[in-house]
Write a protein that holds these residues in place. Structure first.
Motif, mmCIF file in Angstrom:
data_model
loop_
_atom_site.group_PDB
_atom_site.id
_atom_site.type_symbol
_atom_site.label_atom_id
_atom_site.label_comp_id
_atom_site.label_asym_id
_atom_site.label_seq_id
_atom_site.Cartn_x
_atom_site.Cartn_y
_atom_site.Cartn_z
ATOM 1 N N PRO A 111 -1.607 14.771 7.739
ATOM 2 C CA PRO A 111 -0.281 14.186 7.971
ATOM 3 C C PRO A 111 -0.662 12.332 7.883
ATOM 4 O O PRO A 111 -1.521 12.039 8.721
ATOM 5 N N ASP A 112 0.327 12.001 7.159
ATOM 6 C CA ASP A 112 0.172 10.644 7.143
ATOM 7 C C ASP A 112 1.727 10.168 7.135
ATOM 8 O O ASP A 112 2.131 9.443 5.948
ATOM 9 N N PHE A 113 2.474 10.417 7.927
ATOM 10 C CA PHE A 113 3.806 10.627 7.663
ATOM 11 C C PHE A 113 4.545 9.237 7.508
ATOM 12 O O PHE A 113 5.390 8.913 6.787
ATOM 13 N N TYR A 114 3.851 8.023 8.314
ATOM 14 C CA TYR A 114 4.427 6.854 8.314
ATOM 15 C C TYR A 114 3.640 5.942 7.173
ATOM 16 O O TYR A 114 3.656 4.839 7.381
ATOM 17 N N ARG A 115 3.118 6.618 6.230
ATOM 18 C CA ARG A 115 2.275 5.970 5.183
ATOM 19 C C ARG A 115 1.380 4.796 5.749
ATOM 20 O O ARG A 115 1.254 3.546 5.258
ATOM 21 N N LEU A 116 0.485 5.326 6.751
ATOM 22 C CA LEU A 116 -0.302 4.298 7.244
ATOM 23 C C LEU A 116 -1.605 3.894 6.476
ATOM 24 O O LEU A 116 -2.058 2.806 6.554
ATOM 25 N N ASP A 117 -1.851 4.555 5.401
ATOM 26 C CA ASP A 117 -2.478 4.418 4.425
ATOM 27 C C ASP A 117 -2.333 2.951 3.626
ATOM 28 O O ASP A 117 -3.310 2.149 3.433
ATOM 29 N N ASP A 118 -1.170 2.578 3.807
ATOM 30 C CA ASP A 118 -0.666 1.142 2.961
ATOM 31 C C ASP A 118 -1.251 0.305 3.909
ATOM 32 O O ASP A 118 -1.253 -0.815 3.326
ATOM 33 N N LEU A 119 -1.306 0.529 5.151
ATOM 34 C CA LEU A 119 -1.777 -0.643 5.928
ATOM 35 C C LEU A 119 -3.342 -0.712 5.934
ATOM 36 O O LEU A 119 -3.813 -1.706 6.753
ATOM 37 N N LEU A 120 -4.097 0.013 5.296
ATOM 38 C CA LEU A 120 -5.645 0.215 5.373
ATOM 39 C C LEU A 120 -6.034 -0.710 4.269
ATOM 40 O O LEU A 120 -5.409 -0.814 3.283
ATOM 41 N N THR A 121 -7.246 -1.331 4.775
ATOM 42 C CA THR A 121 -8.072 -2.083 3.205
ATOM 43 C C THR A 121 -8.648 -1.136 2.318
ATOM 44 O O THR A 121 -8.632 -0.013 2.810
ATOM 45 N N GLU A 122 -8.884 -1.548 1.187
ATOM 46 C CA GLU A 122 -9.835 -0.536 0.332
ATOM 47 C C GLU A 122 -10.975 0.002 0.878
ATOM 48 O O GLU A 122 -11.393 0.948 0.908
#
Ligand code: TGC
Ligand code: FAD
Length: 404
Positions: free
Chosen positions: A21-32
């Motif tokens: 679950p990454d429903f709010y697309r928090l991945d987009d806020l993480l750095t590489e």
């Protein structure tokens, strides 16, 4: 009717996107770098922990061999500077590491967070340069395992009442007392121990295995954190060299600052356990047929899954913002208390709901649920109980301490 590109994206979301679950697309806020760290720990857990953890827990076995592997992975002291063997990473990376390890098992996360936040952190923060150089690289690599002794048989939530004490004998200190419920103690080479001097002031001392009068009996019969080892620390006239006193800070605030760091890791870790429970429950609900249909088609099951996802998403957002505050040096103890309390609580609720969705299968070791649920019963108690964190927040909102 045309829909916005954003909505189209949502419409195209596959059911598989909800697996991890990454429903709010928090991945987009993480750095590489965050993603790299997170993914490498996730892979490590899949390879080194998940295939074995059910058996380790069933037979109540602490896998000592995992310690140097955690060291190699960089799971010990991720925020400690590289020159002392740490990872030199930021707090979001640290949180993601704890999340991924606890997705495997809370006991494994305990091993890592005690080592990093409760043993390496005080040595780094309050230790002399000699102490830092002597202990930190060995702890970071996992050559040595450490433990943290604050709780005593008669002083748990109220550590300021501790009776463990040390006397100045001229060329050494003489340490007496006992600590209880100490994670890692039976396997630890060193213990960071909090005890009072003759004036009643709390200090940290580094006690090494092999010092005469120092024993670490194991605590048996736990139904929780069965792959993590818990024990006592007993000090019977232990001669501690004077250079083993942590010189940088004294008073209850010293151990409490270490707890802030560990509680932060727990806030992330607990959500890892919740994500694993949610994933398992969602998959099971889609595959399990009753009354001729997948149980996922029943509204009551959908309510459980939807609420699990909601709480996990809220907690993930809380963690990410708290991580930003930690990175900026703006996080306060009360922020950490709120996140530890909320996230462990919701993880426990998610685990209980997931257990129900799995029906009878939920009580077996074929699924991770019951293990997570039992582990979280410790997590909700250690590092400040659920109610103690409530009282800490109560004090913050009213200015009145209710625990005195
Ligand atoms: P109080 O008068 O409020 O404070 C005494 C001094 O401590 C300072 N302080 C803190 N400093 C930094 N961070 C915090 N979170 C702090 N909380 C308190 C405070 O500023 C004061 O400093 P100073 O300089 O003015 O003297 O203390 P109190 O005796 O009234 O107790 C307060 C209370 C109940 C909130 C606190 O003692 C508490 O949190 N109790 C819970 C105990 C606890 O968390 N134990 C954890 C043991 S370790 C563990 O569980 C490891 S499990 C690890 C694993 O396996 O993962
Ligand atoms: P108590 O303090 O006796 O509390 C019992 C109950 O009373 C709780 O529900 C509590 O919330 C409630 N209570 C207490 N005071 C108040 C109040 N003023 N108002 C309202 N309610 C109150 N400690 C370490 O030092 N190092 C470790 O590595 C460590 N590892 C642990 C590992 C495990 C598996 C466990 C279970 C514990 C570990 N602990 C460790 C100890 C842990 O921190 C304590 O268990 C915890 O702080 C609570 O203390 P206690 O168990 O003595 O409970």
């Amino acid at each position: 009717m045309s829909i916005s590109p954003d909505l189209a994206q949502v419409k195209n979301r596959k059911a598989d996107d909800f697996k991890s679950p990454d429903f709010y697309r928090l991945d987009d806020l993480l750095t590489e770098e965050h993603k790299l760290v997170r993914n490498s720990v996730r892979d490590f857990v899949k390879k080194e922990i998940s295939p074995f953890i059910e058996e380790w827990s069933q037979i109540n076995y602490f896998p000592q061999a995992i310690v140097p592997k955690f060291g190699e992975l960089g799971a010990f002291g991720p925020t400690i500077p590289i020159e002392y063997g740490g990872g030199g990473m930021d707090y979001i990376s640290y949180g993601l590491i704890m999340q991924e390890i606890e997705r495997g098992d809370s006991g494994m996360r305990s091993t890592a967070s005690v080592q990093g936040s409760l043993v390496m952190y005080p040595i780094y923060k309050y230790g002399s340069e000699e102490q830092r150089k002597k202990y930190l690289p060995k702890l970071a690599s996992g050559e040595w395992l450490g433990c943290f002794g604050l709780t005593e048989p008669d002083f748990g939530s109220n550590p300021s009442g501790m009776v463990s004490n040390f006397k100045d004998m001229g060329d050494h200190f003489l340490l007496n007392g006992a600590k209880m419920w100490i994670s890692n103690s039976p396997y630890a080479q060193i213990a960071v121990v909090w005890a009072k001097n003759e004036k009643g002031r709390i200090h940290g001392l580094i006690v090494e295995r092999g010092m005469e009068g120092f024993t670490t009996p194991e605590t048996h019969g736990k139904w929780s954190l069965r792959a993590s080892c818990t024990g006592e620390l007993v000090f019977d006239n232990v001669k501690v060299p004077k250079e083993n006193l942590l010189p940088g800070k004294s008073g209850l605030g010293a151990p409490m600052m270490c707890l802030d760091s560990a509680r932060y890791g727990i806030a992330w870790g607990a959500i890892g356990a919740a994500m694993d429970c949610y994933e398992s429950a969602r998959k099971y609900a889609i595959e399990r047929i009753q009354f001729g249909k997948p149980i996922a088609s029943f509204q009551l099951i959908q309510k459980k899954l939807a609420e699990m996802l909601t709480e996990i998403t809220k907690a993930q957002l809380l963690n990410l913002r708290l991580g930003q505050l930690m990175n900026e040096g703006k996080a306060e103890s009360v922020h950490i208390s709120l996140a530890k309390r909320n996230n462990v609580d919701i993880a426990l609720k998610v685990a209980r709901e997931a257990r129900q969705i799995h029906g009878a299968m939920g009580i077996t070791g074929e699924y991770p649920i019951m293990r997570h649920m039992m582990n979280l019963e410790s997590v909700v108690t250690y590092e400040g109980t659920h109610d103690i964190h409530l009282l800490i927040l109560g004090k913050e909102t009213t200015g009145i301490a209710a625990f005195e």
